[in-house]
Design a protein around this motif. Structure first.
Motif, short mmCIF file in Angstrom:
data_model
loop_
_atom_site.label_atom_id
_atom_site.label_comp_id
_atom_site.label_asym_id
_atom_site.label_seq_id
_atom_site.Cartn_x
_atom_site.Cartn_y
_atom_site.Cartn_z
N THR A 229 2.69 8.21 -4.38
CA THR A 229 1.30 7.92 -4.65
C THR A 229 0.90 6.29 -4.50
O THR A 229 0.29 6.04 -5.15
CB THR A 229 0.91 8.52 -6.01
OG1 THR A 229 1.70 7.55 -6.91
CG2 THR A 229 1.01 9.75 -6.13
N SER A 230 1.57 5.94 -3.33
CA SER A 230 1.11 4.41 -3.21
C SER A 230 1.27 4.08 -1.86
O SER A 230 2.35 4.58 -1.02
CB SER A 230 2.51 3.46 -3.65
OG SER A 230 2.39 2.26 -3.41
N SER A 231 0.10 3.93 -1.28
CA SER A 231 0.20 3.80 0.23
C SER A 231 0.67 2.24 0.74
O SER A 231 1.36 2.11 1.69
CB SER A 231 -1.48 3.82 0.83
OG SER A 231 -2.59 3.28 0.29
N MET B 65 -9.11 3.41 2.42
CA MET B 65 -8.68 4.46 1.55
C MET B 65 -9.58 5.50 1.50
O MET B 65 -10.63 6.03 0.90
CB MET B 65 -8.91 4.01 0.19
CG MET B 65 -8.00 2.65 0.31
SD MET B 65 -6.27 3.10 -0.61
CE MET B 65 -5.56 1.29 -0.35
N THR C 221 -9.08 8.28 -1.31
CA THR C 221 -9.69 7.67 -2.40
C THR C 221 -11.02 8.00 -2.47
O THR C 221 -11.69 8.34 -3.57
CB THR C 221 -9.42 6.26 -2.76
OG1 THR C 221 -7.78 6.17 -2.37
CG2 THR C 221 -9.69 5.75 -3.91
N ALA D 250 -6.66 -1.08 -4.82
CA ALA D 250 -5.07 -1.48 -4.17
C ALA D 250 -4.10 -0.29 -3.88
O ALA D 250 -4.59 0.88 -4.55
CB ALA D 250 -4.38 -2.08 -5.44
N GLY D 251 -3.46 -0.22 -2.95
CA GLY D 251 -2.50 0.71 -2.73
C GLY D 251 -1.47 1.32 -3.43
O GLY D 251 -0.46 1.38 -3.06
N VAL D 252 -1.84 1.11 -4.77
CA VAL D 252 -0.90 1.51 -5.91
C VAL D 252 -1.11 2.81 -6.60
O VAL D 252 -2.48 3.22 -6.54
CB VAL D 252 -0.66 0.36 -6.70
CG1 VAL D 252 -0.02 -0.94 -5.95
CG2 VAL D 252 -1.84 -0.02 -7.43
N PRO D 253 -0.04 3.25 -7.55
CA PRO D 253 -0.53 4.75 -8.07
C PRO D 253 -1.88 4.52 -8.98
O PRO D 253 -1.68 3.65 -9.96
CB PRO D 253 0.98 4.97 -8.78
CG PRO D 253 1.86 4.21 -8.17
CD PRO D 253 1.33 3.24 -7.52
N GLY D 254 -2.43 5.38 -8.91
CA GLY D 254 -3.62 5.29 -9.96
C GLY D 254 -4.81 4.50 -9.94
O GLY D 254 -5.77 4.60 -10.68
N ALA D 255 -4.79 3.73 -8.96
CA ALA D 255 -5.73 2.62 -8.81
C ALA D 255 -7.27 3.21 -8.38
O ALA D 255 -8.16 2.69 -8.73
CB ALA D 255 -5.53 1.66 -7.56
N GLY D 256 -7.20 4.33 -7.56
CA GLY D 256 -8.32 5.03 -7.41
C GLY D 256 -9.17 5.71 -8.60
O GLY D 256 -10.40 5.60 -8.70
N ASP E 23 -3.87 12.17 -7.05
CA ASP E 23 -3.64 10.75 -6.24
C ASP E 23 -2.44 11.23 -5.29
O ASP E 23 -2.59 10.61 -3.99
CB ASP E 23 -2.93 9.74 -7.45
CG ASP E 23 -2.72 8.54 -6.99
OD1 ASP E 23 -3.15 8.39 -5.61
OD2 ASP E 23 -2.31 7.80 -7.72
N ARG F 71 -4.98 12.25 -2.36
CA ARG F 71 -5.74 11.15 -1.73
C ARG F 71 -4.69 9.94 -0.97
O ARG F 71 -5.13 9.43 -0.09
CB ARG F 71 -6.68 10.54 -2.85
CG ARG F 71 -6.11 9.90 -3.76
CD ARG F 71 -7.10 9.38 -4.93
NE ARG F 71 -6.56 8.48 -5.97
CZ ARG F 71 -6.31 8.81 -7.25
NH1 ARG F 71 -6.72 9.90 -7.48
NH2 ARG F 71 -5.86 7.72 -8.01
N THR F 72 -3.61 9.75 -1.75
CA THR F 72 -2.70 8.75 -0.97
C THR F 72 -2.28 9.39 0.37
O THR F 72 -2.17 8.46 1.11
CB THR F 72 -1.61 8.46 -1.81
OG1 THR F 72 -1.88 8.13 -3.25
CG2 THR F 72 -0.67 7.30 -1.40
N ASN G 18 -4.71 8.66 2.69
CA ASN G 18 -5.09 7.31 3.01
C ASN G 18 -4.13 6.82 4.20
O ASN G 18 -4.38 6.17 4.87
CB ASN G 18 -4.64 6.34 1.70
CG ASN G 18 -5.58 6.53 0.78
OD1 ASN G 18 -7.06 7.23 0.87
ND2 ASN G 18 -5.40 6.13 -0.48
N1 ASP Z 1 -2.69 5.61 -4.75
C1 ASP Z 1 -3.68 5.25 -3.94
C2 ASP Z 1 -2.87 4.86 -2.61
O1 ASP Z 1 -1.82 3.92 -2.86
C3 ASP Z 1 -4.88 4.54 -4.47
C4 ASP Z 1 -5.70 5.32 -5.20
O2 ASP Z 1 -5.24 5.42 -6.48
O3 ASP Z 1 -6.49 5.93 -4.67
O4 ASP Z 1 -3.04 4.95 -1.69
#
Ligand code: ASP
Length: 429
Positions: free
Chosen positions: A271-273, A307, A310, A349-355, A384, A387-388, A391
């Motif tokens: 879950t991190s792009s 994204m 997202t 940000a392309g990190v877990p849960g940012a959306g 997530d 969506r990741t 992305n």
């Molecule tokens: N986890 C997603 C990503 O890294 C970002 C998001 O939480 O939507 O692309």
């Protein structure tokens, strides 16, 4: 060649299996293990964390070195500007389509209907959107070393572009430095290949953990919203992206779909792009035939600003919350959601849960209750994952399209994706 064959026959069934097949096996076994072990599957998570750490370790040096090399191999600064503008325009356009798909499906399938939630006072603070001036100022690192240390991808892109252009302008004197970046970039690609060999095991650990943590009792009440988000994601990749590849890129979309399995699986489980970036760059170069220059510029940019998944999720989630709380939205609200979610997805940000955090921005802009966030938060990991993956598939699609339009896509490699797939770069060569 003979030696390679001997090595192959000695490797056994598992050793001979293509990477993407191993990854799928890892996923399936992970779900089975997680379902059997339940919350105890947490003990398997460290295997996944090890893989995530290893792949994250690659991001900064890989992006930096490959981008510098990308620029120095391009020479023509006008071309670079053109590629930048083209990529950003396609990124924004596809994001607006993604969110429209999310809104359309959520209107049609009404995932929030019947939940009858009542809003009380605002439960949590909404995230403030940074101003445009702030965003632009933040692009330029005051200290490139701290940008590298912090892993701020946009700042790293700006510095690497500047350094690359400067090296080009230096001519003869810069040749040794360019050669160093070139060989470091190659080494980083090699390291990516080695780390990707861990993917099936890491993915097994992560899937087991997720499947063990989210039992059916958590997922069932929110099944509809999960289903809508997943259907939307599949439509966006399989119909919209494939369509763009076919009609705009004039390419057969099948190799694209075959090729995206590895990076999509890494995205799905990590879950991190940004974390998936090394796998995405490797896939674009080796499986899709996108040139080094294009892939090393378009993909890091995409991992930070593009994204689509997202945005699609934000459309679905916003309507879900409106329906759950019985709030009617006007047409203007839909337009506001499209605009805010497009901008919010750039800032995600392309990190877990940012959306999820950026969802608060969308909800406040159209005056929807913040408690909606709490409901979504419980299942956010599951959303997530979808969506990741979208992305990352979007970044890949845009790199193919831009590569194609700049004559920097090797169609022979692209069309042979199915055949070379899963082999190491040496074997494929
Ligand atoms: N986890 C997603 C990503 O890294 C970002 C998001 O939480 O939507 O692309």
């Amino acid at each position: 060649m003979e030696q390679a064959q001997v090595k192959k026959s000695q490797a056994g069934f598992w050793g001979n299996l293509a990477l993407w097949k191993k990854i799928l096996v890892g996923m399936v076994l992970g779900v089975i293990a997680g379902s059997i072990l339940g919350p105890d599957a947490e003990v398997l998570k460290p295997i996944g964390t090890l893989f995530i750490n290893a792949i994250k370790m690659l991001i900064v040096p890989l992006v930096f070195c490959s981008l510098v090399v990308g620029v120095t191999s391009m020479q023509d600064t006008r071309k670079m500007g053109r590629i930048g503008v083209k990529s950003v325009a396609i990124y924004l356009g596809t994001t607006a389509v993604a969110i429209s798909i999310g809104l359309g499906l959520a209107t049609l399938l009404t995932p929030g209907e019947g939940l009858n939630m009542a809003a009380t006072a605002a439960a949590s603070e909404a995230k403030e959107a940074p101003t445009l001036v702030q965003t632009i100022l933040n692009l330029v690192p005051k200290n490139p070393i701290s940008a590298l240390a912090a892993g701020n991808i946009l700042q790293i892109i700006v510095f690497a572009l500047g350094l690359g252009v400067a090296l080009n302008l230096c001519g003869e004197k810069a040749k040794p430095a360019i050669a160093v970046f070139d060989s470091l970039a190659e080494a980083m690609y090699k390291l990516t290949e080695l780390v990707m060999k861990l993917a099936p095991y890491g993915i097994f650990g992560l899937m087991a953990w997720v499947a063990g943590k989210y039992g059916l009792d958590i997922l069932l009440p929110l099944f509809k919203v999960i289903a809508v988000a997943y259907i939307g994601s599949l439509l966006h990749v399989l119909v919209f992206y494939s369509g763009v590849i076919k009609f705009v890129g004039r390419l057969n979309p099948i190799p694209y779909i075959k090729g995206l399995v590895n990076p999509a699986a890494v995205a799905f489980t990590t879950t991190s792009s940004s974390g998936t970036l090394p796998a995405t760059i490797k896939c674009a170069r080796e499986e899709m035939g996108v040139s080094k220059g294009i892939s090393s510029f378009v993909l890091p940019l995409g991992a930070t600003i593009n994204m689509d998944g997202t945005a699609l999720y934000q459309g679905v989630a916003a309507l879900f919350v409106a329906q759950a709380f019985g709030i009617d939205l006007a047409f203007a609200d839909y337009l506001t959601i499209i605009l805010t979610a497009t901008l919010a997805s750039i800032g995600t940000a392309g990190v877990p849960g940012a959306g999820l955090i950026m969802l608060s921005l969308v909800l406040t802009t159209v005056g929807l209750p913040m408690e909606g966030l709490a409901i979504i938060a419980g299942i956010d990991r599951i959303l997530d994952m979808a969506r990741t993956s979208v992305n990352v598939c979007g970044d890949l699609m845009v790199s193919i399209l831009v590569g194609r339009s700049e004559n920097e896509l090797d169609t022979e490699v692209y069309n042979n994706t199915g055949e070379v797939y899963g082999r190491t770069s040496e074997e494929a060569a």
